[in-house]
Scaffold this active site. Sequence first.
Site, PDB file in Angstrom:
ATOM      1  N   VAL A   1       1.040   6.883  -0.463  1.00  0.00           N
ATOM      2  CA  VAL A   1       0.317   5.986   0.438  1.00  0.00           C
ATOM      3  C   VAL A   1      -1.087   5.735  -0.091  1.00  0.00           C
ATOM      4  CG1 VAL A   1      -0.549   5.702   2.794  1.00  0.00           C
ATOM      5  CG2 VAL A   1       1.620   6.886   2.403  1.00  0.00           C
ATOM      6  N   CYS A   2      -1.468   4.467  -0.156  1.00  0.00           N
ATOM      7  CA  CYS A   2      -2.812   4.090  -0.573  1.00  0.00           C
ATOM      8  C   CYS A   2      -3.631   3.800   0.678  1.00  0.00           C
ATOM      9  CB  CYS A   2      -2.763   2.853  -1.471  1.00  0.00           C
ATOM     10  SG  CYS A   2      -4.386   2.368  -2.072  1.00  0.00           S
ATOM     11  N   LEU A   3      -4.380   4.809   1.089  1.00  0.00           N
ATOM     12  CA  LEU A   3      -5.256   4.700   2.250  1.00  0.00           C
ATOM     13  C   LEU A   3      -6.549   5.399   1.854  1.00  0.00           C
ATOM     14  CD1 LEU A   3      -5.303   3.746   5.228  1.00  0.00           C
ATOM     15  CD2 LEU A   3      -4.457   6.004   5.860  1.00  0.00           C
TER      16      LEU A   3
ATOM     17  N   ASN B   1       0.803  -1.229   0.000  1.00  0.00           N
ATOM     18  CA  ASN B   1       0.000   0.000   0.000  1.00  0.00           C
ATOM     19  C   ASN B   1       0.832   1.274   0.000  1.00  0.00           C
ATOM     20  OD1 ASN B   1      -1.494  -2.093   2.168  1.00  0.00           O
ATOM     21  ND2 ASN B   1      -2.623  -1.521   0.336  1.00  0.00           N
TER      22      ASN B   1
ATOM     23  N   ARG C   1      -8.129   9.588   0.242  1.00  0.00           N
ATOM     24  CA  ARG C   1      -8.633   9.824  -1.117  1.00  0.00           C
ATOM     25  C   ARG C   1     -10.153   9.943  -1.106  1.00  0.00           C
ATOM     26  NH1 ARG C   1      -5.823   4.614  -2.874  1.00  0.00           N
ATOM     27  NH2 ARG C   1      -8.007   4.112  -3.025  1.00  0.00           N
TER      28      ARG C   1
END
Length: 189
Positions: free
Chosen positions: A116-118, A109, A122
């Site tokens: 950062v993929c959270l 992630n 988003r």
Amino acid sequence: MLKIWSMKKEQQKAENSDGAAAGAAGGPKKKKVTAAQLRVQKDLSELSLGTTMRTDFPDPDNILSFILYIEPDEGMYKGGRFSFTFNITPNFPHEPPKVQCREKIYHPNIDLEGKVCLNILREDWKPVLNLNAVIVGLQFLFLEPNASDPLNKEAAEDLRSNREGFKRNVRCAMMGGSVKGEGFDRVAI
């Protein structure tokens, strides 16, 4: 909450006393405290970081930009030290903070550039969320990496297909080693 009100009262007092002097002298007025600064002040005063996290403010006069350090004490990333820059826009809390990992790490992630993929950073961000929600989300990424919503697709595939191999790759990367030809920053402490 008292800090916010006292901060606002100090600002008003300064404006009243400086306004007359600045107007007469033709000098600059003091900067106003923005809504984002007030909200960040409130969020920071409510943080409960515990022993595995801490914040650092490189510029003590700018609370909209800081560094969060996380040292997981359990999970695959236990024994590592990770740092994230938080840059908060004047539109906070209507826009999420911009968060980036400062180290190059092996994580499904977090991509190799530190993005950062959270989801709450988003599409799921809402103004009722606070900095604590983001910090808890980051902490959770180290406890339970999410292979179904990856930024680093190779790490996600590794986690899905071979969990034990993924754990070995995480350890190797945390020690500053190379995984699949990619070198990583040493984050092990």
